[in-house]
Structures are given as structure tokens and as C-alpha cells.
Design an enzyme around this catalytic site. Structure first.
Site, short mmCIF file in Angstrom:
data_model
loop_
_atom_site.label_atom_id
_atom_site.label_comp_id
_atom_site.label_asym_id
_atom_site.label_seq_id
_atom_site.Cartn_x
_atom_site.Cartn_y
_atom_site.Cartn_z
N TRP A 363 -48.03 17.67 2.84
CA TRP A 363 -46.78 17.80 3.40
C TRP A 363 -45.61 17.01 2.68
O TRP A 363 -44.38 17.21 2.46
CB TRP A 363 -46.69 17.10 4.88
CG TRP A 363 -45.69 16.98 5.81
CD1 TRP A 363 -45.20 18.09 6.29
CD2 TRP A 363 -44.67 15.92 5.98
NE1 TRP A 363 -44.04 17.40 7.13
CE2 TRP A 363 -43.55 16.00 6.86
CE3 TRP A 363 -44.66 14.53 5.21
CZ2 TRP A 363 -42.85 15.40 7.05
CZ3 TRP A 363 -43.99 13.75 5.83
CH2 TRP A 363 -42.80 14.16 6.80
N HIS A 364 -46.19 16.01 1.92
CA HIS A 364 -45.22 14.88 1.24
C HIS A 364 -44.89 15.64 0.09
O HIS A 364 -43.65 15.47 -0.46
CB HIS A 364 -45.86 13.72 0.74
CG HIS A 364 -45.95 12.66 1.95
ND1 HIS A 364 -46.79 12.76 2.91
CD2 HIS A 364 -45.33 11.71 2.13
CE1 HIS A 364 -46.57 11.71 3.68
NE2 HIS A 364 -45.68 11.07 3.17
N GLY A 365 -45.49 16.63 -0.65
CA GLY A 365 -45.15 17.11 -1.88
C GLY A 365 -46.06 18.29 -2.37
O GLY A 365 -47.31 17.98 -2.23
N PHE A 529 -37.87 15.69 1.23
CA PHE A 529 -38.67 16.18 2.35
C PHE A 529 -38.03 17.15 3.31
O PHE A 529 -38.73 17.75 4.01
CB PHE A 529 -39.92 15.44 2.81
CG PHE A 529 -40.74 14.49 1.88
CD1 PHE A 529 -40.34 13.13 1.76
CD2 PHE A 529 -41.48 15.00 0.99
CE1 PHE A 529 -40.91 12.36 0.78
CE2 PHE A 529 -42.24 14.33 0.19
CZ PHE A 529 -41.87 13.10 0.14
#
Lengths: 529, 76
Positions: A363-365, A529
Site C-alpha cells: 500500500w505504501h509503494g 500515496f
């Protein structure tokens, strides 16, 4: 629009004035328009993405509500006389239908999120390769990831699952639902709000109250202080070090570990202060996202204090559903047979956690750095869980382990652990990250390093003094707020003192704010994000 | 209730589950505890607890958990 831009300050000032001048029933629609304008600044085409999510999730919510309503009506009316097996079968069929609706909308929106995030990743990769030849494809990588897509997609998914579970009623009004999703202070970096919580104050009329406006603006001011005086200043040195991984090793990385974590803390909590402060100034309550994370005594404790809304989202919408699913229950039966009760029960638990932390990293990257970061957190948490018995024995044997000194040790240890894992944010590749990290422990990497070398990273001695003083102030204020809100303490003081302190704060931001320098560094770290 | 208390004491033998009413709110039971608890309860009482049931109101006290189990047994 960045929070730290003149356009945004102007936008906010106009909005706040208009908000309290318009008739109260117009306040919420005004916010929706403002949110649209705010979002449009990041690119008109981005509005299409967020509109897609708003429309599909709103419609999905209504379909779910209709199914729930129909079932209720049927079972209390024509279906009242149904025998138990038939009633159960009817309920199962309806549940399957609702599951299908939920799955369809989730897949649609997650597919958009995945495509958008991976596309950006591939486009950057292509440009990176072509960069060696001096050419670059005209792929506009800037607009590819719509601002806040990870945040608003998850916020919308949370709403839909809550409707499915019957936790909240579906929002029938499209524009009210649109406001929930697009509420502009949250678009930059969250928090990920729950519909049940936010809707309680978001749609209400808000009469002007000077104390509310004042409290909100005080918090906004504090957020700007952290962001401009601390985070943007430290970012200059951080970017110098991380920009040349081959040049800066050893002592520079030890410096980076501490400074980046402080920068991240100031940047993220400062941004959330601005978010919550703006909402508060308008009488809207947004849930807290941090609770003095630097006081965490363990990684488990840290994740109860840092990015709380993300953590609880993954817990409620991924961890619990996965770990209590039929698949996991069947797996547990199998592993218990194979490995006995104690060990057998843990395997599915740790597997669910593994999936959750992998997803959190992703989700972060969309790159291995973040996934590895997520899995490192998982590994430390699971090992700590296993060692809990040993810790208990340790504490009962050694009484010093209950004292203040031990607590300070635990806090320092947790800080260093978090700082070490934050290194995954800093470099483009895993190998660069590990090389940098291990260079701290290789004496050769420190050869020739002098503390005075830290003055060659773009920050002068006075920069460090200002940052240091501001950091001390930041932590003191945070600690002061533990028992009683600092703004409440301030409100109890004489007006002259309050005015003087606020004026000092404004002056500090204006004089000591790191403006212009490393403008790109001014991007909120979580903004991508 | 006695069976439930036994399950709870196996998780944390240092907590007074008969009187504690803020097991979730005060972080006494964490998410791993909840999942382990649910697995044990599902086995012992032959009920299916799903994610929608995992709210503080259902797990803040042993009594709340007992009420949840009773509700699910009745639904079955």
C-alpha cells in the site's frame, strides 16, 4: 495543492470566511465544491478517478442497502412463516448476492488503484532506463498517480464493507457521500476516516464559534511549524545523503537514521495537525492519527500510536476477515492435526499477519523496498510475540526491568528499530538500502568521517541549532499534551500571554521556515500515496 | 461462562476477566488475542464468529462475549 503553498493559504482563508458567511445548509455543499476545486489543482483528469470511486461505491452501497431492506421486509412479511431450514437457505442466497455486489465494487476500485500505481512504477522504470541514453519518453509521470488515491480508495472500501456488515446505513445522498470521500483536508495524507465517525459531524450545520475556529487554527499553525521549520529544513540534508548512496556511508547513515525519522515524524504529524486543525476550525471532528509514537516501548506499542487510522483499517478490513475466514479455519484444523494444538494454531495466525503486513508494505509503494519494510515489521512483531514468555520470565527475575531506566531503554530501542526500518523509504533499491544500513557497522565506512562533515550537506550550523531547538519544543509540547490539551492550557492563560505565544509561533514560522530551499523536498512524504 | 473464563485465562493468566470491562478499549486484548479467542470459542461452542462481530461492544468483557455466544447459538 500543497498545504505549504500560497495558493492553499489563499484558498483556505477564502473558504473559512465563506463557510461562516453562507447559510448553514449551504456549508456542506460549499465544502464539496471546495474539495473539488482543491482536487482539480492536482490535475483535472484526476477528478475522473475520484468521481469513479464515488459513483461506484455509492451505487454499491445503495444496492447493498436495498438487498438488506428487502430481506428484512420479506422475513417480517410474506416470509414470516418460513421453516428454519428455508429461512436459512433464503438468507444464504441473499448473503451470496450481497457478497457479489461487494466483491464487484471492490475489485473495480482496487483494479484502478493497482493499475494506476503500477503504471506509474513502469513509466518511471522506462524513463529510468532510457535516461542512460539521454533520451526520455514523454510520459508524464507526475499526473499518473492521482493524489491520495490510496487513502480515498481505502476510505471508500471501509464504508462499503461497513454497509455490507450492517455497521452503518448506506448514504442515500450522492453529494453527501461525495463529500465524505473528497473532503479535501484528508486527500493529502489521510487519515482514513470511518463513515460512522466522520458523518456524525461532516454534514451538520456549523454555527460560528470563535473558540472552535481559534482552536482549529492554532493546531493548523502548529502543523505548519513542524512542517516548515523542522521537516523541510531536515529534508535538505536527508536528500543530499540519500541522493548519493555511493558517496555517503557510515557516519552519514547513522546521522540519516536519526534525522530522517525525526523529519518523517515532523512532516507526517505536522500534515495531520493541519488536516485535523482545518476540519476543527470548521466544527468537523476528524479522528486522531498519532498518539506520541516516540514514547512507544515496543514495535507493537508503536503501531498503536503511529498512523493509527491505517493500522486499524488493515486490522478491521483485512486481518480480521482473513484470519476468521473459512479458508483459515480449515487450514487451522489441518495444522493442528499435523503440528499439535499450540503450534498448529499459530501458523494460520502468522500467515494472516504475513499477508496483512505484505499488503501494508505494498500500500505504501509498488516496489520491493516497501514490501520488505512491511515484512520486516511482521518479522519483528511475530518474534516479539513468541518471546513474550521469555520476557515475562526476565521481568520476574530482574526487578530493575520495572523501573524508569528500563522504560527509557525500551523507548530508545524502539526508536532505533523504527529508524532502521524507515531506511527502506530512503533509497530506490533494496541493495542500496542494505548497503547503507550495514555500512554503519563497518568501521571502514566511517574512515575520515568528522561530525563537522555534516555541515557540508546543505545545512549550516545555525540550521542545526534551529532544527534542534524546534525538535525539543515539538517533543515538549507533545508531552505536555499527554494529560491535558495544550490548547486548553493556553486558553486558560491571560489573553496577552496567549496572543504573545501565538504571535511568537507565527514569527518563528515566517523567520525560521525553510522556504524555497529544496522545493521538491517540500512534498509531503506521504503525499505520493 | 466458566468454559469461556477458562479460555480467557489461558490467554492471559494475569487478568481478572470476571471484573474487567475494558478489555479492548484498554488494549488488554490485542488483535492476535482476539483471533485466537475466536478460534477457541468457535471450537468449544460450535458457533461461527465472523469479522462483522468483532466490535469492542462484543469483546470488552467476558459477559459481552458470553452474550455474543448466546446470540449466535440462538441464531443457529
Amino acid at each position: 495543492m500543497l498545504f505549504t503553498s500560497y495558493e492553499f493559504i489563499g484558498f483556505l482563508a477564502i473558504l473559512l470566511i465563506a463557510y461562516y458567511l453562507v447559510p448553514r445548509r449551504v456549508q456542506a455543499p460549499l465544502l464539496l465544491v471546495a474539495s473539488g476545486v482543491f482536487y482539480a489543482f492536482s490535475g483535472w483528469e484526476n477528478l475522473l478517478f475520484i468521481a469513479f470511486t464515488v459513483m461506484t461505491v455509492w451505487a454499491g452501497g445503495l444496492l447493498l442497502a436495498r438487498s438488506i431492506g428487502r430481506q428484512k421486509d420479506y422475513l417480517s412479511g410474506a416470509g414470516k412463516e418460513l421453516a428454519a431450514p428455508e429461512e436459512k437457505s433464503y438468507k444464504e442466497t441473499q448473503k451470496k448476492r450481497r457478497k457479489g455486489i461487494l466483491a464487484a465494487v471492490l475489485v473495480l476500485n482496487l483494479a484502478v488503484l493497482a493499475a494506476v500505481k503500477y503504471l506509474g512504477f513502469f513509466a518511471r522504470g522506462i524513463n529510468g532506463i532510457l535516461g542512460f541514453t539521454g533520451f526520455a519518453l514523454p510520459i508524464p509521470t507526475d499526473w499518473i498517480i492521482p493524489m491520495g488515491i490510496s487513502f480515498y480508495t481505502f476510505q471508500s472500501i471501509g464504508y462499503l464493507v461497513d454497509v455490507y456488515r450492517g455497521t452503518v446505513p448506506a448514504e442515500r445522498s450522492l453529494w453527501r457521500f461525495a463529500l465524505f470521500v473528497t473532503f479535501f483536508p484528508q486527500l493529502v495524507q489521510g487519515p482514513i476516516s470511518r463513515f460512522g465517525d466522520l458523518s456524525a459531524t461532516l454534514f451538520k450545520p456549523h454555527p460560528f464559534q470563535a473558540s472552535t475556529l481559534r482552536r482549529g487554527l492554532e493546531r493548523v499553525l502548529w502543523g505548519y511549524f513542524k512542517k516548515l521549520v523542522i521537516a523541510d529544513r531536515l529534508a535538505v540534508a536527508v536528500l543530499t545523503v540519500t541522493g548519493s548512496p555511493d558517496t555517503y556511508r557510515g557516519g552519514y547513515i547513522a546521522f540519516l537514521l536519526i534525522v530522517y525519522t525525526v523529519q518523517l515524524y515532523a512532516d507526517f504529524t505536522g500534515g495531520i495537525d493541519i488536516t485535523i486543525g482545518i476540519a476543527e476550525a470548521m466544527g468537523i471532528t476528524v479522528a486522531e492519527n498519532f498518539r506520541r509514537p516516540f514514547l512507544a516501548v515496543s514495535l507493537k506499542d508503536y503501531w498503536r500510536r503511529w498512523h493509527i487510522s491505517m493500522c486499524s483499517w488493515f486490522r478491521d478490513y483485512v486481518f480480521y476477515p482473513v484470519s476468521t475466514s473459512q479458508a483459515m479455519r480449515s487450514l487451522t484444523k489441518g495444522t493442528r492435526k499435523l503440528l499439535g494444538d499450540r503450534v498448529g494454531r499459530k501458523i494460520p495466525l502468522y500467515l494472516s499477519s504475513f499477508l496483512v503486513w505484505g499488503a501494508t508494505g505494498l500500500w505504501h509503494g509498488a516496489n520491493w523496498n516497501f514490501v520488505t519494510w512491511g515484512l520486516c515489521n511482521w518479522a519483528v512483531l511475530m518474534i516479539s510475540e513468541e518471546l513474550e514468555g521469555a520476557y515475562g520470565a526476565f521481568h520476574s527475575r530482574f526487578s530493575f526491568a520495572d523501573g524508569k531506566a528500563w522504560k527509557v531503554f525500551c523507548i530508545a530501542r524502539t526508536f532505533l528499530l523504527v529508524a532502521a526500518m524507515n531506511l527502506f523509504d530512503c533509497y530506490a533499491t533494496l541493495s542500496q538500502t542494505f548497503t547503507a544500513f550495514f555500512s554503519v557497522f563497518i568501521p571502514g565506512s566511517w574512515a575520515g568521517f568528522r561530525v563537522s562533515d555534516l555541515l557540508q550537506l546543505g545545512l549550516s550550523g545555525s540550521d542545526y541549532i534551529v532544527a534542534g531547538a524546534a525538535v525539543v519544543l515539538m517533543f515538549c509540547v507533545s508531552l505536555l499534551g499527554a494529560k491535558k490539551s495544550v490548547r486548553d492550557r493556553l486558553a486558560a492563560k491571560p489573553f496577552a500571554l496567549r496572543f504573545a505565544l501565538i504571535l511568537l509561533l507565527v514569527c518563528a514560522i515566517l523567520i525560521f521556515g525553510a522556504y524555497g530551499r529544496g522545493y521538491d523536498a517540500g512534498q509531503f512524504i506521504y503525499n505520493r500515496f | 461462562m466458566e468454559q469461556l473464563l477458562e479460555i480467557l485465562r489461558n490467554l492471559h493468566d494475569d487478568v481478572d476477566f470476571e471484573t474487567e470491562e475494558r478489555l479492548i478499549d484498554d488494549g488488554i486484548l490485542d488483535s492476535l488475542d482476539i483471533v485466537t479467542l475466536i478460534a477457541e470459542i468457535s471450537d468449544r461452542f460450535d458457533v461461527t464468529i465472523t469479522a462483522r462481530d468483532i466490535v469492542p461492544e462484543n469483546f470488552n468483557s467476558a459477559q459481552a462475549m458470553a452474550d455474543l455466544i448466546r446470540r449466535l447459538e440462538e441464531e443457529n
